[in-house]
Design a protein around this motif. Structure first.
Motif, PDB file in Angstrom:
ATOM      1  N   HIS A  19      24.430  35.090  55.728  1.00 32.54           N
ATOM      2  CA  HIS A  19      23.428  34.725  54.885  1.00 32.54           C
ATOM      3  C   HIS A  19      23.877  33.112  54.477  1.00 32.54           C
ATOM      4  CE1 HIS A  19      21.465  38.229  54.677  1.00 32.54           C
ATOM      5  NE2 HIS A  19      22.574  38.995  54.515  1.00 32.54           N
ATOM      6  N   GLN A  20      25.282  33.028  54.614  1.00 32.63           N
ATOM      7  CA  GLN A  20      25.782  31.734  54.196  1.00 32.63           C
ATOM      8  C   GLN A  20      25.684  30.472  55.197  1.00 32.63           C
ATOM      9  OE1 GLN A  20      29.568  32.417  52.919  1.00 32.63           O
ATOM     10  NE2 GLN A  20      29.058  33.268  50.860  1.00 32.63           N
ATOM     11  N   TYR A  21      25.265  30.890  56.377  1.00 32.06           N
ATOM     12  CA  TYR A  21      25.298  30.027  57.428  1.00 32.06           C
ATOM     13  C   TYR A  21      23.948  29.191  57.484  1.00 32.06           C
ATOM     14  CZ  TYR A  21      26.884  28.799  62.074  1.00 32.06           C
ATOM     15  OH  TYR A  21      27.424  28.277  63.073  1.00 32.06           O
ATOM     16  N   THR A  22      23.890  27.871  57.089  1.00 33.15           N
ATOM     17  CA  THR A  22      22.774  27.112  56.832  1.00 33.15           C
ATOM     18  C   THR A  22      22.804  25.999  57.880  1.00 33.15           C
ATOM     19  OG1 THR A  22      23.938  25.420  55.462  1.00 33.15           O
ATOM     20  CG2 THR A  22      22.512  27.431  54.325  1.00 33.15           C
ATOM     21  N   PHE A  23      21.631  25.501  58.286  1.00 33.73           N
ATOM     22  CA  PHE A  23      21.634  24.553  59.342  1.00 33.73           C
ATOM     23  C   PHE A  23      21.085  22.912  59.024  1.00 33.73           C
ATOM     24  CE2 PHE A  23      21.277  28.522  61.490  1.00 33.73           C
ATOM     25  CZ  PHE A  23      22.301  28.334  62.540  1.00 33.73           C
ATOM     26  N   ARG A  24      20.302  23.069  57.758  1.00 37.53           N
ATOM     27  CA  ARG A  24      20.057  21.886  57.112  1.00 37.53           C
ATOM     28  C   ARG A  24      20.014  21.716  55.656  1.00 37.53           C
ATOM     29  NH1 ARG A  24      15.000  23.919  59.498  1.00 37.53           N
ATOM     30  NH2 ARG A  24      13.904  24.989  57.854  1.00 37.53           N
ATOM     31  N   PHE A  25      19.753  20.614  55.087  1.00 36.40           N
ATOM     32  CA  PHE A  25      19.512  20.573  53.643  1.00 36.40           C
ATOM     33  C   PHE A  25      18.195  20.669  53.296  1.00 36.40           C
ATOM     34  CE2 PHE A  25      22.554  16.995  54.833  1.00 36.40           C
ATOM     35  CZ  PHE A  25      23.914  17.696  54.124  1.00 36.40           C
ATOM     36  N   ALA A  51      27.597  12.898  52.848  1.00 36.70           N
ATOM     37  CA  ALA A  51      28.940  13.029  53.812  1.00 36.70           C
ATOM     38  C   ALA A  51      29.885  14.130  53.466  1.00 36.70           C
ATOM     39  CB  ALA A  51      29.248  11.724  53.754  1.00 36.70           C
ATOM     40  N   LEU A  52      30.293  14.141  52.308  1.00 32.73           N
ATOM     41  CA  LEU A  52      31.012  15.330  51.806  1.00 32.73           C
ATOM     42  C   LEU A  52      30.440  16.514  51.809  1.00 32.73           C
ATOM     43  CD1 LEU A  52      32.514  13.525  48.521  1.00 32.73           C
ATOM     44  CD2 LEU A  52      33.674  13.754  50.855  1.00 32.73           C
ATOM     45  N   ARG A  53      29.162  16.764  51.656  1.00 31.98           N
ATOM     46  CA  ARG A  53      28.513  18.257  51.625  1.00 31.98           C
ATOM     47  C   ARG A  53      28.482  18.480  53.247  1.00 31.98           C
ATOM     48  NH1 ARG A  53      22.629  19.269  49.085  1.00 31.98           N
ATOM     49  NH2 ARG A  53      22.220  21.251  49.967  1.00 31.98           N
ATOM     50  N   ILE A  54      28.159  17.543  54.252  1.00 33.42           N
ATOM     51  CA  ILE A  54      28.167  17.846  55.440  1.00 33.42           C
ATOM     52  C   ILE A  54      29.522  18.374  55.763  1.00 33.42           C
ATOM     53  CG2 ILE A  54      28.043  16.797  57.794  1.00 33.42           C
ATOM     54  CD1 ILE A  54      25.823  15.104  56.583  1.00 33.42           C
ATOM     55  N   LYS A  55      30.603  17.804  55.480  1.00 31.56           N
ATOM     56  CA  LYS A  55      32.007  18.022  55.779  1.00 31.56           C
ATOM     57  C   LYS A  55      32.314  19.389  55.300  1.00 31.56           C
ATOM     58  CE  LYS A  55      36.246  17.313  57.054  1.00 31.56           C
ATOM     59  NZ  LYS A  55      36.584  17.139  58.370  1.00 31.56           N
ATOM     60  N   ALA A  56      31.770  19.502  54.200  1.00 24.76           N
ATOM     61  CA  ALA A  56      32.212  21.138  53.314  1.00 24.76           C
ATOM     62  C   ALA A  56      31.255  22.242  54.264  1.00 24.76           C
ATOM     63  CB  ALA A  56      31.755  21.017  52.076  1.00 24.76           C
ATOM     64  N   LYS A  61      31.239  26.738  58.492  1.00 26.67           N
ATOM     65  CA  LYS A  61      30.718  27.059  59.667  1.00 26.67           C
ATOM     66  C   LYS A  61      31.764  27.143  60.667  1.00 26.67           C
ATOM     67  CE  LYS A  61      26.235  24.804  59.012  1.00 26.67           C
ATOM     68  NZ  LYS A  61      25.399  23.685  59.396  1.00 26.67           N
ATOM     69  N   TRP A  62      32.900  26.324  60.451  1.00 25.14           N
ATOM     70  CA  TRP A  62      33.839  26.452  61.507  1.00 25.14           C
ATOM     71  C   TRP A  62      34.652  27.822  61.154  1.00 25.14           C
ATOM     72  CZ3 TRP A  62      35.248  24.552  65.767  1.00 25.14           C
ATOM     73  CH2 TRP A  62      36.381  24.606  66.395  1.00 25.14           C
ATOM     74  N   ARG A  63      34.953  28.157  60.082  1.00 25.57           N
ATOM     75  CA  ARG A  63      35.496  29.688  60.077  1.00 25.57           C
ATOM     76  C   ARG A  63      34.521  30.579  60.248  1.00 25.57           C
ATOM     77  NH1 ARG A  63      36.744  26.954  54.907  1.00 25.57           N
ATOM     78  NH2 ARG A  63      34.909  28.006  53.758  1.00 25.57           N
ATOM     79  N   ILE A  64      33.245  30.531  60.263  1.00 23.05           N
ATOM     80  CA  ILE A  64      32.725  31.644  60.931  1.00 23.05           C
ATOM     81  C   ILE A  64      32.456  31.690  62.408  1.00 23.05           C
ATOM     82  CG2 ILE A  64      30.055  32.389  61.115  1.00 23.05           C
ATOM     83  CD1 ILE A  64      29.669  31.521  58.211  1.00 23.05           C
ATOM     84  N   ILE A  65      32.550  30.543  62.737  1.00 25.80           N
ATOM     85  CA  ILE A  65      32.697  30.268  64.298  1.00 25.80           C
ATOM     86  C   ILE A  65      33.916  30.882  64.779  1.00 25.80           C
ATOM     87  CG2 ILE A  65      32.765  28.477  66.404  1.00 25.80           C
ATOM     88  CD1 ILE A  65      30.735  26.738  64.743  1.00 25.80           C
ATOM     89  N   GLN A  66      35.073  30.439  64.245  1.00 21.62           N
ATOM     90  CA  GLN A  66      36.412  30.938  64.636  1.00 21.62           C
ATOM     91  C   GLN A  66      36.568  32.535  64.630  1.00 21.62           C
ATOM     92  OE1 GLN A  66      38.636  29.224  66.024  1.00 21.62           O
ATOM     93  NE2 GLN A  66      37.195  27.530  66.326  1.00 21.62           N
ATOM     94  N   ARG A  67      35.994  33.137  63.472  1.00 16.27           N
ATOM     95  CA  ARG A  67      35.995  34.612  63.583  1.00 16.27           C
ATOM     96  C   ARG A  67      35.202  35.235  64.818  1.00 16.27           C
ATOM     97  NH1 ARG A  67      34.243  36.132  57.668  1.00 16.27           N
ATOM     98  NH2 ARG A  67      33.264  34.005  57.735  1.00 16.27           N
ATOM     99  N   LEU A  68      33.812  34.583  64.979  1.00 18.68           N
ATOM    100  CA  LEU A  68      33.021  35.007  65.993  1.00 18.68           C
ATOM    101  C   LEU A  68      33.854  34.738  67.386  1.00 18.68           C
ATOM    102  CD1 LEU A  68      29.602  34.013  64.868  1.00 18.68           C
ATOM    103  CD2 LEU A  68      30.451  36.242  64.760  1.00 18.68           C
TER     104      LEU A  68
END
Length: 121
Positions: A19-25, A51-56, A61-68
């Motif tokens: 549910h926390q996986y968002t793709f846009r603002f 830019a800071l929000r995109i980085k966060a 997302k990187w954590r989710i992708i790594q788990r997957l």
């Protein structure tokens, strides 16, 4: 059988919705935060905040992708072990005559004195 259940569990883990996986603002949030707020934000401040929000978001997302990715790698290993187990099991069941080793041959004597041979699995 345990490998099959392990693969099934990993498939459920991979396909479970995030549910926390968002793709846009959300445009409404951007307008509320940067334009319609108490103090409108300057363009440079807005770019920096975005830019800071995109980085966060990228880090989340990187954590989710790594788990997957890890779950997919483990599922692949389980699948290969399961295939290997099936191949080894089917290889040990076949004897040199080509008949399965688990088939037992039995002889049944009929009432007329004739022998009837049959195989029972």
């Amino acid at each position: 059988m345990a490998l099959l259940f392990g693969i099934g569990g990993l498939i459920v883990f991979i396909l479970w919705p995030y549910h926390q996986y968002t793709f846009r603002f959300n445009p409404e949030d951007l307008l509320d935060q940067y334009v319609d707020g108490d103090r409108p934000t300057t363009m440079s401040a807005m770019r920096r905040a975005l830019a800071l929000r995109i980085k966060a978001d990228m880090a989340g997302k990187w954590r989710i992708i790594q788990r997957l990715r890890l779950a997919l790698q483990i599922a692949l290993v389980f699948l290969l072990l399961d295939i290997l187990a099936w191949l080894l099991a089917s290889g040990h069941l076949i004897t040199s005559q080509g008949a399965p080793a688990s088939v037992a041959h039995h002889t049944c004597v009929l009432g007329n004195g004739q022998d009837l041979k049959f195989a029972r699995p």
